[in-house]
Design a protein around this motif. Structure first.
Motif, short mmCIF file in Angstrom:
data_model
loop_
_atom_site.label_atom_id
_atom_site.label_comp_id
_atom_site.label_asym_id
_atom_site.label_seq_id
_atom_site.Cartn_x
_atom_site.Cartn_y
_atom_site.Cartn_z
N ASN A 89 0.84 -1.20 0.00
CA ASN A 89 0.00 0.00 0.00
C ASN A 89 0.87 1.24 0.00
O ASN A 89 1.86 1.32 0.75
CB ASN A 89 -0.93 0.02 1.22
N GLN A 90 0.54 2.22 -0.83
CA GLN A 90 1.26 3.49 -0.81
C GLN A 90 0.94 4.25 0.47
O GLN A 90 -0.20 4.24 0.95
CB GLN A 90 0.87 4.34 -2.03
N MET A 91 1.96 4.90 1.04
CA MET A 91 1.77 5.66 2.28
C MET A 91 1.88 7.15 1.99
O MET A 91 2.68 7.58 1.15
CB MET A 91 2.83 5.27 3.32
N ALA A 92 1.13 7.92 2.71
CA ALA A 92 1.25 9.37 2.64
C ALA A 92 2.34 9.83 3.58
O ALA A 92 2.67 9.15 4.56
CB ALA A 92 -0.09 10.03 3.02
N PRO A 93 3.00 11.02 3.31
CA PRO A 93 4.04 11.52 4.22
C PRO A 93 3.52 11.63 5.65
O PRO A 93 2.45 12.17 5.90
CB PRO A 93 4.38 12.89 3.63
N GLY A 94 4.30 11.11 6.59
CA GLY A 94 3.94 11.18 8.01
C GLY A 94 2.97 10.11 8.46
O GLY A 94 2.67 10.02 9.65
N THR A 135 -0.99 0.21 -10.94
CA THR A 135 -2.09 -0.03 -11.88
C THR A 135 -3.32 -0.56 -11.15
O THR A 135 -4.46 -0.15 -11.44
CB THR A 135 -1.65 -1.04 -12.96
N ARG A 136 -3.12 -1.44 -10.19
CA ARG A 136 -4.27 -2.04 -9.48
C ARG A 136 -4.86 -1.10 -8.44
O ARG A 136 -6.08 -1.04 -8.27
CB ARG A 136 -3.84 -3.34 -8.81
N GLN A 137 -3.99 -0.34 -7.75
CA GLN A 137 -4.47 0.43 -6.60
C GLN A 137 -4.58 1.92 -6.87
O GLN A 137 -5.16 2.65 -6.06
CB GLN A 137 -3.53 0.21 -5.40
N GLY A 138 -3.95 2.41 -7.97
CA GLY A 138 -3.90 3.85 -8.17
C GLY A 138 -2.70 4.45 -7.46
O GLY A 138 -1.96 3.76 -6.75
N TRP A 139 -2.50 5.76 -7.63
CA TRP A 139 -1.31 6.40 -7.07
C TRP A 139 -1.61 7.86 -6.76
O TRP A 139 -2.29 8.55 -7.55
CB TRP A 139 -0.15 6.29 -8.06
N THR A 140 -1.12 8.31 -5.63
CA THR A 140 -1.27 9.71 -5.23
C THR A 140 0.08 10.39 -5.33
O THR A 140 1.06 9.94 -4.74
CB THR A 140 -1.80 9.82 -3.78
N ALA A 141 0.15 11.50 -6.10
CA ALA A 141 1.42 12.20 -6.32
C ALA A 141 1.88 12.88 -5.04
O ALA A 141 1.08 13.44 -4.29
CB ALA A 141 1.27 13.22 -7.44
N TYR A 142 3.16 12.83 -4.79
CA TYR A 142 3.75 13.59 -3.69
C TYR A 142 3.98 15.03 -4.14
O TYR A 142 4.17 15.28 -5.34
CB TYR A 142 5.07 12.95 -3.25
N THR A 218 13.56 16.32 -2.60
CA THR A 218 12.31 16.52 -1.87
C THR A 218 11.54 15.23 -1.62
O THR A 218 10.42 15.28 -1.12
CB THR A 218 11.40 17.49 -2.65
N LEU A 219 12.12 14.08 -1.94
CA LEU A 219 11.42 12.83 -1.67
C LEU A 219 12.22 11.97 -0.70
O LEU A 219 11.90 11.91 0.49
CB LEU A 219 11.16 12.08 -2.98
N SER A 220 13.25 11.33 -1.16
CA SER A 220 14.02 10.47 -0.26
C SER A 220 15.03 11.26 0.57
O SER A 220 15.47 10.81 1.61
CB SER A 220 14.75 9.38 -1.06
N GLY A 221 15.41 12.46 0.11
CA GLY A 221 16.34 13.29 0.87
C GLY A 221 17.79 13.04 0.47
O GLY A 221 18.12 12.07 -0.20
N LEU A 222 18.67 13.94 0.90
CA LEU A 222 20.09 13.81 0.60
C LEU A 222 20.67 12.63 1.38
O LEU A 222 20.66 12.63 2.61
CB LEU A 222 20.83 15.10 0.97
N GLY A 223 21.17 11.64 0.67
CA GLY A 223 21.70 10.46 1.33
C GLY A 223 23.20 10.46 1.48
O GLY A 223 23.74 9.97 2.47
N ALA A 224 23.90 11.02 0.49
CA ALA A 224 25.36 11.02 0.51
C ALA A 224 25.86 12.04 -0.50
O ALA A 224 25.11 12.56 -1.31
CB ALA A 224 25.91 9.63 0.18
N VAL A 225 27.14 12.32 -0.40
CA VAL A 225 27.81 13.20 -1.36
C VAL A 225 29.02 12.45 -1.90
O VAL A 225 29.85 11.96 -1.13
CB VAL A 225 28.25 14.52 -0.70
#
Length: 525
Positions: A89-94, A135-142, A218-225
């Motif tokens: 299941n897709q999760m919403a932020p927070g 495809t089966r469940q749909g998707w909500t854009a972040y 703005t999604l997964s965040g800065l992980g490394a440089v």
């Protein structure tokens, strides 16, 4: 009333019914509930191991991989854990909700998985189809994201035994993050060194590479440089500076992922030690937690830790030179040579900035006699000095004698003319010039035909009487019966030159000889 005999009969019937059920599966029986003690690893979305602190379940594959191992066996004597079924299941932020329970019959088996079953253990390895889920469940854009399917998903697992009895199932859940978008490139990239001089070069091999503290993903965040010094090879790999503390945007998922996540500021600098000498490119690439890489940004480091090595090769000590002598050196420095300056009696006469750092200065204003050549080589720091920087120059000196006088020339004879070089029979077959001079050096007999140089004969000369001859041949070895213009040229050891005026020489293949009777005959030569 149940007698002892009838009780024994009932026990026999019950035992037969249980055996029948076990053999034919007509009686659903639940054994002890499975306990959740499985371990999870993922090549695409790691959550354990050394990458866990900066990856936190994120990946950039539409088909994330998962391995579930050490699944406990059902505590019943006749049933073992055989695998699991799942839902995503897709999760919403927070969002931090517990997964909804679901029946085993509702969800199909693990897709594209291989299952290895041993007594007391089951291992499942495979991939999930995120596009199929969307495809089966749909998707909500972040917010700010338009790539369909990106986001955080909760994966819910239920284990089952070989009888697939629902009451014997236990539920587990974990997270999978999908981020396919590249982070922004490093902003306000700067390089700081301990030393600051008048040039970009410093003696320090240390640099602090800094970038602006801002949101890069703005999604997964800065992980490394990723930081690379020069060309990346197996011997010189890029450095991955991990961002173990999340940025503010990433904290929108903090509750879902880890309630004890660090609140330290994100990585904003990296220190580089032991930079190589010279001008080196430093590449900085931002990497999000899904391992997407930004457009690389570049800096230059300029390091000069040594002083030049220097050796004068021309003129040699005590040598005689002319008014335009060759002056050359061998100069080197790890960072490079910026200039080589030549001074005669402390007066600058020539500057070279490119290898081989040689030149031909005009010394016509100097008097003949002894002089001192001083050569100063400067590297990339050179003469620039500062509070922490000393001058980087090396000096070498050599004494020489300036000879401005051309050698004297007195031609005592020349000929024969004509001469007959074709048969080479010892009779007038060479053209010979005899002369006197006051210096040793080199004599040249330059022969011209039709105004162009036809042949140049070279021979060493001494102070006193000398001779030089021509065999009549051209530079290519050809013989041509005609008239030629000849010049004698003398060059002393200092390069001073004296050239004679032109005189003639004629080649013939036949000679006319007069006889005693007053007649003449032609003799082939």
């Amino acid at each position: 009333m149940i007698t002892r005999r009838s009780w024994r009969a009932l026990v026999r019937v019950a035992a037969l019914a249980m055996a029948f059920a076990l053999c034919f599966g007509t009686v659903p029986m639940a054994y002890a509930e499975l306990e959740s003690a499985a371990s999870y690893t993922s090549e695409t979305n790691p959550s354990v191991g050394e990458n866990a602190t900066w990856r936190w379940y994120w990946g950039n594959s539409w088909n994330p991989q998962l391995t579930v191992s050490s699944i406990p066996a059902d505590s019943g004597e006749l049933a073992d854990t055989r695998g699991f079924v799942y839902q995503i299941n897709q999760m919403a932020p927070g969002e931090d909700r517990e997964p909804d329970p679901f029946p085993l019959a509702q969800i199909p088996d693990f897709g594209s998985a291989s299952v290895s079953v041993k007594p007391g253990n089951a291992t499942v390895n495979g991939t999930f189809d995120i596009p199929g889920v969307v495809t089966r469940q749909g998707w909500t854009a972040y917010p700010g994201h338009t790539v369909k399917g990106e986001g955080l998903y909760r994966l819910t697992l239920r284990y089952y035994n070989q009888f697939r009895i629902e009451d014997a199932a236990d539920t587990d859940s974990l997270l999978l993050g999908i981020d396919m978008t590249r982070p922004s490139p490093a902003a306000e990239l700067t390089s700081t060194a301990w030393q600051v001089g008048a040039t970009p070069y410093t003696e320090s091999r240390w640099r602090r590479i800094s970038w602006d503290d801002r949101v890069y993903d703005t999604l997964s965040g800065l992980g490394a440089v990723k930081i690379a010094v020069g060309k990346v090879t197996d011997e010189n790999p890029a450095v991955i500076a991990k961002n173990n503390a999340p940025d503010p945007v990433y904290e929108q998922f903090a509750t879902s992922i880890n309630p004890f996540i660090s609140t330290l500021p994100q990585l904003t600098y990296f220190d580089i030690e032991d930079l190589p000498a010279g001008a080196t490119t430093i590449t900085v690439t931002m990497v999000d937690r899904a391992t997407n890489e930004s457009t690389p940004m570049y800096l230059k480091s300029y390091v000069d830790t040594d002083t030049p090595t220097l050796k004068v090769t021309k003129p040699t000590a005590g040598a005689k030179v002319g008014v335009k002598p060759t002056m050359s050196v061998v100069a080197s420095d790890k960072a490079g040579i910026s200039s080589v300056k030549y001074y005669v009696d402390d007066k600058l006469v020539y500057t070279a900035t490119k290898a081989p750092y040689s030149g031909y200065p005009d010394l016509s204003s100097y008097a003949s006699g002894g002089h001192t050549l001083k050569v100063v080589a400067a590297d990339m720091i050179g003469t620039a000095t500062g509070p922490w920087t000393k001058a980087h120059t090396t000096t070498a000196t050599v004494s020489f004698t300036l000879d401005k006088s051309a050698p004297s020339m007195s031609i005592t004879s020349k000929g024969p003319n004509p001469f007959y070089p074709r048969k080479r029979e010892g009779y007038k077959d060479n053209y010979v010039v005899k002369f006197n001079t006051n210096e040793a050096g080199t004599a040249y007999l330059d022969i011209y035909s039709g105004g162009k140089l036809y042949r140049s004969v070279k021979k060493s000369m001494v102070s006193g009487a000398n001779s030089i001859s021509w065999d009549g041949k051209s530079s290519s070895g050809a013989l041509k019966a005609t008239g030629y213009s000849v010049k004698l040229r003398l060059v002393d050891s200092a390069g001073n030159t004296r050239t004679s005026s032109s005189f003639g020489a004629t080649i013939r293949f036949y000679e006319v000889v007069r006889t005693s009777s007053g007649s003449a005959r032609v003799i082939e030569r």
